[in-house]
Design a protein around this motif. Structure first.
Motif, PDB file in Angstrom:
ATOM      1  N   PRO A 180      15.471  85.013 -27.525  1.00  0.00           N
ATOM      2  CA  PRO A 180      14.623  86.002 -28.197  1.00  0.00           C
ATOM      3  C   PRO A 180      14.393  85.671 -29.663  1.00  0.00           C
ATOM      4  O   PRO A 180      15.327  85.399 -30.416  1.00  0.00           O
ATOM      5  CB  PRO A 180      15.423  87.297 -28.037  1.00  0.00           C
ATOM      6  N   GLY A 181      13.127  85.634 -30.057  1.00  0.00           N
ATOM      7  CA  GLY A 181      12.789  85.368 -31.444  1.00  0.00           C
ATOM      8  C   GLY A 181      12.882  83.924 -31.851  1.00  0.00           C
ATOM      9  O   GLY A 181      12.683  83.592 -33.025  1.00  0.00           O
ATOM     10  N   GLN A 182      13.167  83.011 -30.894  1.00  0.00           N
ATOM     11  CA  GLN A 182      13.306  81.599 -31.215  1.00  0.00           C
ATOM     12  C   GLN A 182      12.491  80.757 -30.235  1.00  0.00           C
ATOM     13  O   GLN A 182      12.053  81.238 -29.188  1.00  0.00           O
ATOM     14  CB  GLN A 182      14.783  81.165 -31.134  1.00  0.00           C
ATOM     15  N   LEU A 183      12.308  79.487 -30.591  1.00  0.00           N
ATOM     16  CA  LEU A 183      11.647  78.570 -29.668  1.00  0.00           C
ATOM     17  C   LEU A 183      12.476  78.432 -28.395  1.00  0.00           C
ATOM     18  O   LEU A 183      13.699  78.318 -28.449  1.00  0.00           O
ATOM     19  CB  LEU A 183      11.470  77.197 -30.322  1.00  0.00           C
ATOM     20  N   ALA A 184      11.791  78.449 -27.243  1.00  0.00           N
ATOM     21  CA  ALA A 184      12.506  78.386 -25.968  1.00  0.00           C
ATOM     22  C   ALA A 184      11.779  77.441 -25.009  1.00  0.00           C
ATOM     23  O   ALA A 184      10.559  77.530 -24.851  1.00  0.00           O
ATOM     24  CB  ALA A 184      12.615  79.774 -25.351  1.00  0.00           C
ATOM     25  N   PRO A 185      12.521  76.533 -24.350  1.00  0.00           N
ATOM     26  CA  PRO A 185      11.880  75.590 -23.422  1.00  0.00           C
ATOM     27  C   PRO A 185      11.613  76.240 -22.065  1.00  0.00           C
ATOM     28  O   PRO A 185      12.296  77.175 -21.638  1.00  0.00           O
ATOM     29  CB  PRO A 185      12.910  74.467 -23.302  1.00  0.00           C
ATOM     30  N   LEU A 186      10.609  75.700 -21.385  1.00  0.00           N
ATOM     31  CA  LEU A 186      10.233  76.165 -20.051  1.00  0.00           C
ATOM     32  C   LEU A 186       9.768  74.956 -19.254  1.00  0.00           C
ATOM     33  O   LEU A 186       9.012  74.122 -19.767  1.00  0.00           O
ATOM     34  CB  LEU A 186       9.113  77.200 -20.133  1.00  0.00           C
ATOM     35  N   LEU A 187      10.200  74.852 -18.003  1.00  0.00           N
ATOM     36  CA  LEU A 187       9.779  73.763 -17.131  1.00  0.00           C
ATOM     37  C   LEU A 187       9.190  74.342 -15.856  1.00  0.00           C
ATOM     38  O   LEU A 187       9.821  75.166 -15.188  1.00  0.00           O
ATOM     39  CB  LEU A 187      10.964  72.847 -16.792  1.00  0.00           C
ATOM     40  N   GLN A 188       7.959  73.919 -15.525  1.00  0.00           N
ATOM     41  CA  GLN A 188       7.287  74.377 -14.311  1.00  0.00           C
ATOM     42  C   GLN A 188       6.918  73.170 -13.453  1.00  0.00           C
ATOM     43  O   GLN A 188       6.362  72.186 -13.946  1.00  0.00           O
ATOM     44  CB  GLN A 188       6.025  75.168 -14.657  1.00  0.00           C
ATOM     45  N   ILE A 189       7.232  73.262 -12.148  1.00  0.00           N
ATOM     46  CA  ILE A 189       6.876  72.225 -11.183  1.00  0.00           C
ATOM     47  C   ILE A 189       6.085  72.891 -10.065  1.00  0.00           C
ATOM     48  O   ILE A 189       6.551  73.869  -9.465  1.00  0.00           O
ATOM     49  CB  ILE A 189       8.125  71.530 -10.614  1.00  0.00           C
ATOM     50  N   GLU A 190       4.889  72.381  -9.807  1.00  0.00           N
ATOM     51  CA  GLU A 190       4.026  72.964  -8.782  1.00  0.00           C
ATOM     52  C   GLU A 190       3.650  71.890  -7.770  1.00  0.00           C
ATOM     53  O   GLU A 190       3.242  70.784  -8.137  1.00  0.00           O
ATOM     54  CB  GLU A 190       2.766  73.543  -9.416  1.00  0.00           C
ATOM     55  N   THR A 191       3.775  72.223  -6.489  1.00  0.00           N
ATOM     56  CA  THR A 191       3.410  71.293  -5.425  1.00  0.00           C
ATOM     57  C   THR A 191       2.542  72.017  -4.407  1.00  0.00           C
ATOM     58  O   THR A 191       2.694  73.223  -4.192  1.00  0.00           O
ATOM     59  CB  THR A 191       4.652  70.724  -4.717  1.00  0.00           C
ATOM     60  N   SER A 192       1.628  71.280  -3.795  1.00  0.00           N
ATOM     61  CA  SER A 192       0.794  71.864  -2.750  1.00  0.00           C
ATOM     62  C   SER A 192       0.435  70.793  -1.735  1.00  0.00           C
ATOM     63  O   SER A 192       0.327  69.609  -2.066  1.00  0.00           O
ATOM     64  CB  SER A 192      -0.484  72.465  -3.342  1.00  0.00           C
ATOM     65  N   LYS A 193       0.246  71.243  -0.492  1.00  0.00           N
ATOM     66  CA  LYS A 193      -0.155  70.332   0.584  1.00  0.00           C
ATOM     67  C   LYS A 193      -0.973  71.133   1.581  1.00  0.00           C
ATOM     68  O   LYS A 193      -0.537  72.190   2.040  1.00  0.00           O
ATOM     69  CB  LYS A 193       1.062  69.712   1.274  1.00  0.00           C
ATOM     70  N   GLY A 194      -2.176  70.627   1.888  1.00  0.00           N
ATOM     71  CA  GLY A 194      -3.028  71.351   2.812  1.00  0.00           C
ATOM     72  C   GLY A 194      -4.166  70.512   3.315  1.00  0.00           C
ATOM     73  O   GLY A 194      -4.199  69.279   3.130  1.00  0.00           O
ATOM     74  N   SER A 195      -5.119  71.188   3.947  1.00  0.00           N
ATOM     75  CA  SER A 195      -6.256  70.489   4.549  1.00  0.00           C
ATOM     76  C   SER A 195      -7.135  69.814   3.503  1.00  0.00           C
ATOM     77  O   SER A 195      -7.864  68.874   3.825  1.00  0.00           O
ATOM     78  CB  SER A 195      -7.087  71.482   5.367  1.00  0.00           C
ATOM     79  N   ALA A 196      -7.065  70.289   2.244  1.00  0.00           N
ATOM     80  CA  ALA A 196      -7.871  69.682   1.178  1.00  0.00           C
ATOM     81  C   ALA A 196      -7.121  68.574   0.448  1.00  0.00           C
ATOM     82  O   ALA A 196      -7.640  68.002  -0.513  1.00  0.00           O
ATOM     83  CB  ALA A 196      -8.319  70.748   0.188  1.00  0.00           C
ATOM     84  N   GLY A 197      -5.885  68.255   0.879  1.00  0.00           N
ATOM     85  CA  GLY A 197      -5.107  67.214   0.233  1.00  0.00           C
ATOM     86  C   GLY A 197      -3.837  67.766  -0.377  1.00  0.00           C
ATOM     87  O   GLY A 197      -3.488  68.938  -0.213  1.00  0.00           O
ATOM     88  N   SER A 198      -3.114  66.927  -1.100  1.00  0.00           N
ATOM     89  CA  SER A 198      -1.852  67.323  -1.724  1.00  0.00           C
ATOM     90  C   SER A 198      -1.922  67.101  -3.223  1.00  0.00           C
ATOM     91  O   SER A 198      -2.706  66.293  -3.718  1.00  0.00           O
ATOM     92  CB  SER A 198      -0.682  66.535  -1.134  1.00  0.00           C
ATOM     93  N   ALA A 199      -1.076  67.841  -3.945  1.00  0.00           N
ATOM     94  CA  ALA A 199      -1.048  67.730  -5.407  1.00  0.00           C
ATOM     95  C   ALA A 199       0.336  68.088  -5.908  1.00  0.00           C
ATOM     96  O   ALA A 199       1.054  68.894  -5.296  1.00  0.00           O
ATOM     97  CB  ALA A 199      -2.094  68.633  -6.042  1.00  0.00           C
ATOM     98  N   THR A 200       0.714  67.494  -7.038  1.00  0.00           N
ATOM     99  CA  THR A 200       1.985  67.793  -7.697  1.00  0.00           C
ATOM    100  C   THR A 200       1.749  67.800  -9.205  1.00  0.00           C
ATOM    101  O   THR A 200       1.051  66.927  -9.730  1.00  0.00           O
ATOM    102  CB  THR A 200       3.055  66.741  -7.365  1.00  0.00           C
ATOM    103  N   SER A 201       2.307  68.782  -9.883  1.00  0.00           N
ATOM    104  CA  SER A 201       2.210  68.805 -11.339  1.00  0.00           C
ATOM    105  C   SER A 201       3.551  69.193 -11.939  1.00  0.00           C
ATOM    106  O   SER A 201       4.294  69.995 -11.376  1.00  0.00           O
ATOM    107  CB  SER A 201       1.120  69.789 -11.805  1.00  0.00           C
ATOM    108  N   ILE A 202       3.856  68.592 -13.073  1.00  0.00           N
ATOM    109  CA  ILE A 202       5.077  68.882 -13.833  1.00  0.00           C
ATOM    110  C   ILE A 202       4.653  69.239 -15.251  1.00  0.00           C
ATOM    111  O   ILE A 202       3.944  68.464 -15.900  1.00  0.00           O
ATOM    112  CB  ILE A 202       6.033  67.679 -13.836  1.00  0.00           C
TER     113      ILE A 202
END
Length: 246
Positions: A180-202
């Motif tokens: 709270p009140g300070q810089l804070a790190p965050l990490l998000q990883i998203e993955t998808s797979k389907g009929s339109a193809g697959s994707a991954t983001s970090i």
């Protein structure tokens, strides 16, 4: 006509970005909003392909991606929300969702969410549905003699786009620290797979508090770098988001 529709949705997202300058970050997914309370996040991503810019001069694709996410606690059992997104390349969606908690798994929060709305694909707006199962848990740890606290979240979703013509499985993970009140790190990883193809983001990001007073302390700026792989293409994006609780 397609470009006009995209322009209207883009304008709506820009308006929502302006509206988010009202009264910090919230943990969505497995966590419910308190009754009468809410959370909103607006983001913009400028993306560049690692080999070359693709499709930005056709008049169809957007040089940026825009998104708005908002939710409001109706009561202890129901959280209502909206999810709007415009992707580079012409795809877009607009969803209204309801979330309800499920029994705890030990100290792990669990919730189910149903979203209904529409998505745009190749210039046509068609019905879209999404069902999500979310898990979330707070944690406390000690590192180099310092106490740390934060949260972990996992969201498993199945989407039916374009009246069921396209189906996609998604698995997203989030790890964040509470400072709270300070810089804070965050990490998000998203993955998808389907009929339109697959994707991954970090996306590693930094949450930046906007000020010490009551109004600005309820807001945070999020600055991140996103690496995405979709099909055979890779890209880097600069992500800027505004979070606020109201």
């Amino acid at each position: 006509m397609q470009h006009r529709r995209l322009t209207c949705l883009t304008r709506l997202l820009i308006v929502l970005l302006a509206l988010t300058l009202g009264p910090g970050p919230a943990m969505a997914g497995a966590w419910m909003q308190q009754e009468g309370k809410g959370f909103a996040a607006t983001h913009i991503v400028y993306r560049k392909d690692l080999i070359a810019l693709q499709g930005l001069g056709t008049g169809r694709d957007l040089p940026v991606e825009l998104g708005y996410y908002g939710e409001y606690g109706l009561n202890a059992r129901w959280t209502l929300g909206v999810d709007l997104n415009v992707l580079r390349g012409g795809d877009a969606h607009a969803l209204l969702f309801l979330r309800s908690p499920l029994p705890l798994l030990g100290k792990t929060h669990v919730a189910a969410e149903l979203a209904l709305g529409t998505n745009q694909r190749e210039g046509r707006w068609l019905a879209m549905q999404r069902l999500t199962l979310s898990f979330g848990r707070g944690f406390q740890a000690e590192l180099a003699g310092r106490d740390l606290s934060g949260w972990m979240a996992l969201d498993l979703a199945h989407e039916w786009r374009s009246m069921g013509l396209e189906t996609t499985w998604k698995l997203d993970a989030t790890l964040g620290l509470n400072r709270p009140g300070q810089l804070a790190p965050l990490l998000q990883i998203e993955t998808s797979k389907g009929s339109a193809g697959s994707a991954t983001s970090i996306t590693p990001s930094l949450r930046i508090p906007l000020g010490p007073d009551k109004f600005s302390a309820s807001q945070e700026l999020l600055l991140g770098i996103e690496h995405k792989r979709a099909g055979g293409a890779r890209s880097l994006g600069v992500k800027l988001a505004l979070w606020h609780r109201f």
